[in-house]
Design an enzyme around this catalytic site. Sequence first.
Site, PDB file in Angstrom:
ATOM      1  N   HIS A  48      41.372  47.233 101.822  1.00 21.29           N
ATOM      2  CA  HIS A  48      40.343  47.240 102.859  1.00 21.29           C
ATOM      3  C   HIS A  48      39.830  45.850 103.216  1.00 21.29           C
ATOM      4  O   HIS A  48      39.317  45.626 104.294  1.00 21.29           O
ATOM      5  CB  HIS A  48      39.256  48.254 102.509  1.00 21.29           C
ATOM      6  N   ARG A  88      36.435  54.791 110.940  1.00 16.84           N
ATOM      7  CA  ARG A  88      36.340  55.022 109.491  1.00 16.84           C
ATOM      8  C   ARG A  88      34.853  55.189 109.137  1.00 16.84           C
ATOM      9  O   ARG A  88      34.177  54.215 108.806  1.00 16.84           O
ATOM     10  CB  ARG A  88      36.927  53.844 108.720  1.00 16.84           C
ATOM     11  N   GLU A 115      49.142  61.673 106.272  1.00 13.26           N
ATOM     12  CA  GLU A 115      49.308  60.481 105.434  1.00 13.26           C
ATOM     13  C   GLU A 115      49.786  60.832 104.027  1.00 13.26           C
ATOM     14  O   GLU A 115      49.899  59.977 103.172  1.00 13.26           O
ATOM     15  CB  GLU A 115      48.006  59.670 105.388  1.00 13.26           C
ATOM     16  N   ASN A 147      49.369  53.623 106.255  1.00 12.61           N
ATOM     17  CA  ASN A 147      48.954  52.894 105.044  1.00 12.61           C
ATOM     18  C   ASN A 147      49.132  53.763 103.807  1.00 12.61           C
ATOM     19  O   ASN A 147      49.698  53.341 102.795  1.00 12.61           O
ATOM     20  CB  ASN A 147      47.477  52.487 105.121  1.00 12.61           C
ATOM     21  N   ASP A 148      48.626  54.974 103.895  1.00 10.40           N
ATOM     22  CA  ASP A 148      48.769  55.881 102.757  1.00 10.40           C
ATOM     23  C   ASP A 148      50.138  56.537 102.728  1.00 10.40           C
ATOM     24  O   ASP A 148      50.683  56.779 101.648  1.00 10.40           O
ATOM     25  CB  ASP A 148      47.666  56.947 102.785  1.00 10.40           C
ATOM     26  N   ARG A 205      49.013  50.795  97.206  1.00  8.85           N
ATOM     27  CA  ARG A 205      48.838  49.871  98.338  1.00  8.85           C
ATOM     28  C   ARG A 205      48.002  48.643  98.004  1.00  8.85           C
ATOM     29  O   ARG A 205      48.023  47.659  98.725  1.00  8.85           O
ATOM     30  CB  ARG A 205      48.224  50.610  99.536  1.00  8.85           C
ATOM     31  N   CYS A 222      47.591  55.500 113.334  1.00 10.57           N
ATOM     32  CA  CYS A 222      46.408  54.647 113.180  1.00 10.57           C
ATOM     33  C   CYS A 222      46.508  53.759 111.947  1.00 10.57           C
ATOM     34  O   CYS A 222      45.587  53.007 111.643  1.00 10.57           O
ATOM     35  CB  CYS A 222      45.131  55.487 113.135  1.00 10.57           C
TER      36      CYS A 222
HETATM   37  C1  PEP Z   1      45.997  55.129 106.592  1.00 13.24           C
HETATM   38  O1  PEP Z   1      46.070  55.570 105.458  1.00 13.24           O
HETATM   39  O2  PEP Z   1      46.984  54.713 107.246  1.00 13.24           O
HETATM   40  C2  PEP Z   1      44.694  55.030 107.269  1.00 13.24           C
HETATM   41  C3  PEP Z   1      44.615  54.717 108.542  1.00 13.24           C
HETATM   42  O3  PEP Z   1      43.575  55.260 106.533  1.00 13.24           O
HETATM   43  P1  PEP Z   1      42.928  54.259 105.446  1.00 13.24           P
HETATM   44  O4  PEP Z   1      43.613  52.926 105.591  1.00 13.24           O
HETATM   45  O5  PEP Z   1      41.482  54.170 105.766  1.00 13.24           O
HETATM   46  O6  PEP Z   1      43.225  54.941 104.169  1.00 13.24           O
HETATM   47 MG    MG Z   2      44.437  56.680 104.594  1.00 15.93          MG
END
Ligand code: PEP
Ligand code: MG
Length: 572
Positions: free
Chosen positions: A186, A293, A428, A451-452, A462, A499
């Site tokens: 983050h 978020r 995800e 991302n997930d 990650r 996203c």
């Molecule tokens: C993701 O997991 O791609 C996502 C957009 O959510 P976050 O990064 O907040 O887990």
């Molecule tokens: Mg996520």
Amino acid sequence: MKGIGVSSGIAIGYVLKKEETVQKIERKTIEHSGAEMKRLNEARQTSTAQLDQIIQKMQQENRDEEAQIFEAHKMLVGDDIFFGEVEQMILKEKVNAEWALQVITDAYIKQFASFEDEYLRERQADLVDIRNRITKILLGIEEKEPDAVSDEMVIVAKDLAPSDFAKMDLSKIIGFVTEKGSKTSHVSIMARSYGVPAVVGVEAIFTKVKNGDAIIIDGEAGTVLLNPTAAELDTYQRKQQKLQEFNTRLQALKDRETCSLDGKKFTIAANISGPQDVDAVLANGGEGIGLYRTEFLFLDRDSFPSEEEQFTVYKSVVEKMKGKPVVFRTLDVGGDKELPYLDIPPEDNPFLGFRAIRICLANQELFRTQLRALLRASKYGNLKIMFPMISSLEELRAAKAQLKAVSAELEKENIDFAEDIEVGMMVEVPAAAMIAEIFAKEVDFFSIGTNDLIQYTTAVDRGNQRIAHLYTEYHPALFRLIQRIVDAAHQEDIWVGICGEAAANPRLAPIYAAMGVDELSVDSKSILKIRWMLNNSSCLEMEKVIAQIMEMPTAEEIEAYLHKLNERIELG
Ligand code: PEP
Ligand code: MG
């Protein structure tokens, strides 16, 4: 030095080291309160001496305003009424000085927080500063004064928590470098949303730099140069200039639509973490918000935001977006986003544990409060609701049932909210991707969280820097999963967006577009670059590229192929 470039741009400035915050203070019972009081008084004296030195230095450098702040700190350290209370506690309760200091300061901070006068309220920070200074002395932690307070600071830290950003004065910060972190931790997301260059995963940098060192960081290449030579400085100044020119050219696309060379239209939306990000979305021509978020409203505080507070914030965001869609993702905490006031016992695998929708379904009141606030805000704009980390149909149905129950509750209370709010889910988790055709029948849209999805598909944490080289959006499995999700969505006539951070990768955006993704939601600073990429791509041509990619067995090959294919984007 080399790290992972996580937020593009070039910063040329000076190092400011972000020391780690004082560790948790333990309560200890002591035998001799006299000796403990002596320790406290010695620490006060040492801190006064430290402050004198700082003040003197500031005065020599004509930094009078800053000197005054430290003068005020000195007065606080000399305040016998305040320290008298600390001494009383040591004496009566026979506790260690650090503990007593913490308890008494906390009580004052609470009092300060309730003041109407903003100036007085702001003095909490000074109290915390003093407490930290004295505590460090008591604990024998060496205090290093930042002597590089300039207008062009590059923060260098071992790690930065999302809440650290909330406390920073970003007007003077032009870059971030950390030892820990990865592209999707983050910290990186925050840096991108502030549009500040950042490099993470730079081994041992914290011990190698001093406050005030000259530093250059390249947030695209992941390069960090300490005390650069004149030639290096010249090279990077030119690079910076070229980047600025390209960005100026991009501005012309601000009010234009996104349309490929062969006439296919797309939506470019933005990811935000709070109302403070909305201006940047609009300034960069965002067509909506594809991911809000909401958890950031819950971080960096001591208790849950009330329904009223949430309502006010959500309403302000939809109103500011003036009818453009805003996808509100319900609370996604856990994993690397801790809520200190939500008492979750430590877990061995937080990313596989009590996280996101799992927490909300187990805490009905928390979930319902947020859903009520969202429904109430829906009247003021174009609001959509999205559930994170769905892995089974039961979970989705349970979440939707809560929404239905809350809607009924509001109806009963005669509280108005929008009809036909679109309800979607993040895809995800690989299990959700594999049964996307089932989910597609029960939601209005999908948003792919790469991302997930990458972390869960490849079993690569990650945020773990040690295995960051294994974390890649070019993995062949990802392309297959994404194609699968998109096809499932379209079969049921629902829209699908991406996203996750991969959507902002200019090499991949045209590929995703040609796969049929309807919306890409990216950090504000990337909107125009991605629009430029799509406007200059042909989906027909990209379909041929996709066919090639699907034949390639490794991430490395795919990445090399896409790099070669598109050298023009080195410009951005
Ligand atoms: C993701 O997991 O791609 C996502 C957009 O959510 P976050 O990064 O907040 O887990
Ligand atoms: Mg996520």
